[in-house]
Design a protein around this motif. Sequence first.
Motif, mmCIF file in Angstrom:
data_model
loop_
_atom_site.group_PDB
_atom_site.id
_atom_site.type_symbol
_atom_site.label_atom_id
_atom_site.label_comp_id
_atom_site.label_asym_id
_atom_site.label_seq_id
_atom_site.Cartn_x
_atom_site.Cartn_y
_atom_site.Cartn_z
ATOM 1 N N GLU A 1 -25.052 7.524 -73.971
ATOM 2 C CA GLU A 1 -26.228 8.189 -73.406
ATOM 3 C C GLU A 1 -25.810 9.377 -72.550
ATOM 4 O O GLU A 1 -26.433 10.444 -72.587
ATOM 5 C CB GLU A 1 -27.028 7.187 -72.574
ATOM 6 N N SER A 2 -24.731 9.211 -71.779
ATOM 7 C CA SER A 2 -24.232 10.303 -70.948
ATOM 8 C C SER A 2 -23.759 11.465 -71.806
ATOM 9 O O SER A 2 -24.013 12.641 -71.490
ATOM 10 C CB SER A 2 -23.092 9.787 -70.070
ATOM 11 N N ARG A 3 -23.060 11.134 -72.902
ATOM 12 C CA ARG A 3 -22.593 12.192 -73.804
ATOM 13 C C ARG A 3 -23.770 12.940 -74.414
ATOM 14 O O ARG A 3 -23.771 14.184 -74.487
ATOM 15 C CB ARG A 3 -21.735 11.580 -74.914
ATOM 16 N N ARG A 4 -24.803 12.186 -74.840
ATOM 17 C CA ARG A 4 -25.986 12.843 -75.405
ATOM 18 C C ARG A 4 -26.674 13.718 -74.362
ATOM 19 O O ARG A 4 -27.152 14.813 -74.659
ATOM 20 C CB ARG A 4 -26.959 11.791 -75.951
ATOM 21 N N ASN A 5 -26.716 13.215 -73.115
ATOM 22 C CA ASN A 5 -27.336 14.015 -72.051
ATOM 23 C C ASN A 5 -26.569 15.307 -71.794
ATOM 24 O O ASN A 5 -27.168 16.358 -71.558
ATOM 25 C CB ASN A 5 -27.414 13.197 -70.760
ATOM 26 N N GLU B 1 -24.788 16.929 -74.002
ATOM 27 C CA GLU B 1 -25.093 17.817 -75.127
ATOM 28 C C GLU B 1 -26.472 18.443 -74.968
ATOM 29 O O GLU B 1 -26.654 19.649 -75.190
ATOM 30 C CB GLU B 1 -25.015 17.037 -76.442
ATOM 31 N N LEU B 2 -27.445 17.616 -74.570
ATOM 32 C CA LEU B 2 -28.803 18.142 -74.373
ATOM 33 C C LEU B 2 -28.847 19.145 -73.229
ATOM 34 O O LEU B 2 -29.551 20.161 -73.303
ATOM 35 C CB LEU B 2 -29.777 16.986 -74.099
ATOM 36 N N ASN B 3 -28.081 18.858 -72.163
ATOM 37 C CA ASN B 3 -28.044 19.806 -71.037
ATOM 38 C C ASN B 3 -27.451 21.140 -71.450
ATOM 39 O O ASN B 3 -27.912 22.202 -71.021
ATOM 40 C CB ASN B 3 -27.231 19.213 -69.881
#
Length: 752
Positions: free
Chosen positions: A506-510, A512-514
């Motif tokens: 989830e942190s990695r996806r966040n 990437e989204l950031n």
Amino acid sequence: MKIRDILNREIVNLTNCEHEPIHIPGSIQPHGFLLGLKTGTWLIDFCSANTSDYIGISHTELLGRTFATAFGDEREHLFKEYISHALVTAPLKLELFGRNFNCTIHISGAHYILEAEPLTHVSAPLSSIYDQTSQFLAYMNETHTLKELCQLVADGTREITGYDRVMVYRFDKDYNGEVFAESRDEKFEPFLGLHYPHTDIPVQARELYLKNLLRLIADIGYKPVPIYTIDDTHGKNLDLSHSILRSTSPIHIQYLQNMGVGATLTISLIHQKKLWGLIACHHYSPKNLTPEIRLAAQLQGNFLTSQIDVRQSNEEYEVSRKTNAALEKLNALHLSPKSESFEQVIACNELLEICNAGGVSIKFGNEIFTSGSVPEHDEILMLSDWLFNYTNAGQLHTDKLLGHLHDHKELCQKVPGIVYHSLGLDADNCVIWYRPETIAEVNWAGDPAKAIVKDEKGLFPRKSFELWREFVKYQSKPWSTPELNSAANYAHSLQRQMALILLTEESRRNLELNQILKETNSELENINWISTHDLQEPLRKIQLIASRLLSKENDISPDVIDAILRMNQSASRMQALLVDILKYTRIQHTKAIFEKVKLENLVQQTVEELKEAVTEKMAIVKVNGLPEINGVAFLLKQLFSNLISNSLKYSKDDTASEILVDYQGREPNVSPTDRDALFEVIRISDNGIGFEQQFSENIFNIFTRLHPQAEYKGSGVGLALCKKIMQTHSGFIKAEGTPDSGAVFTLYFPVN
């Protein structure tokens, strides 16, 4: 005076044998006599029929007399003195009509029950009994396992009592019994290891064993002695649950006779308030014991039950040591926060060793990791889903899965033993340990299905005690407490690892989204710069060229002039829209310092700046008692300017416009996000055209308009700008409208 016996004459049959009232037989064994005395009056209300055999006075002569009139004041005094000491365990010694008796006394309902047995010479000196008990205690400390201790108790009890056979009889969870330890005369066949069905000791008998810890039958072939009472109450009876002499169920006597037993002594083994087992003593001829020997034998049982937890802990220690060692190795693994880490876990033999399993499966999302002997992939999926629903996302351990999952017999034979732990809120995450089938051979003392036999003569206990072997299938080796504890501990570790993996992903996806959001914001800022700066220049040129063309209107046809005017107006509207967009975006990035702002002065200045528009609409603007707040002055000025201008724009043509800006005071509990916050409330109301209440939220969206451009000019940014300004001040704005009656905008500024 009418006298009757209370003998229970009900015939035991298949419909009532489980409910036979063995606590009220209405009779006793003949090696003593019984008196039932009313509390308070000491009137002899119950009396066994054999008193004349022991003291030369019949029951008919004793019933209705007081203890003192029957036996003298001195004996009554001794009796009362004895019962006044509630903790007395030694029998009361009484001399009655020239004969000495050992008397045991207990209370039953409204009666004291006195049971008298003739005093005989002690077969073994008390010092010898003491020495044997002391020696037993010394040997007890040398034993380590529960089985060793039970064997020591069996040997010690037989040495003290002199019975032909002494067995320590242990119950399972269904109250089937097993001869766990045995001491016997060599001439008798061994019973060690034999199992007996729960029907051999029915429920009501087990309940009595909990109440009365010592049960003696001196002669299996005895003839029951009836108890008589004064017939003054219907259904009058006497509860003999705690009686030493209580007569035994006829079906139990028949059972013992079928075994060839002549006398028995049974000592209850109570552990954690449950009947753990019995010390069962058999003699193959009649045999009675003195009270002292009975007490010494009962102490053997107390020694045993006091040590059950300790010995079971000793036995579990080695299992616990091994499982804990495996658990420590597993917890010492350095696992990366990736699903591939479960491949590292599943490859460790310790994952099976922590609970001595034959196989294990870890389900994480759509992946299944397995080790050892496990079911097929589709069976694991089915079992995981079923266990999740069956346990309500909990846990389950069993050594007989078929007892829970009835429709999958083949699977339950393959892995009858499982330990399941759900590791999430759905069936996708779980761990299951498996054990294979262990076909157990159980040696029964006769066919358990024929424990009770019925023929044309009635109901009888079985006569056959020959070895009967049963092979138990669909069952694994039971899971021990240390194994279950280790499995539960590592299940928590797996759950933490899964949570860490999910959080990492989830942190990695966040991140990437950031990054995407950052790039998008950068692009939007470029677009905003272009729209608010680079696009201004073409518009100014369009307006300049239009002005020049209009200055030569004598050379241009009216149709062309009209087109040029419309073009100029469109360019002006677009320019105004770009200016509003610039204002809107600037608010998002403003970092102005908050300061004390006197709203009364600020709004008056704003009204003065809008004087031309106010005069044009012949409007009346009233400002009443506005407070001082923390804010950004130029943004607040923009806020009130937009709202007052909005009221002027949407005023009615045939009515003088009235706009009121007033202070409503402070209000708590109005924030949708912070129920404890306190707000300064300001309201801007008008008597304009209003709007439908269904649009009260939409009007704050950027570029939203409720009316055509030709009817009311504007970009649709003004109210969106107001909402942004309120958010910048950590407040919020609400709108209420009524068609043709006006609108009200309420501003909420936080006090702090």
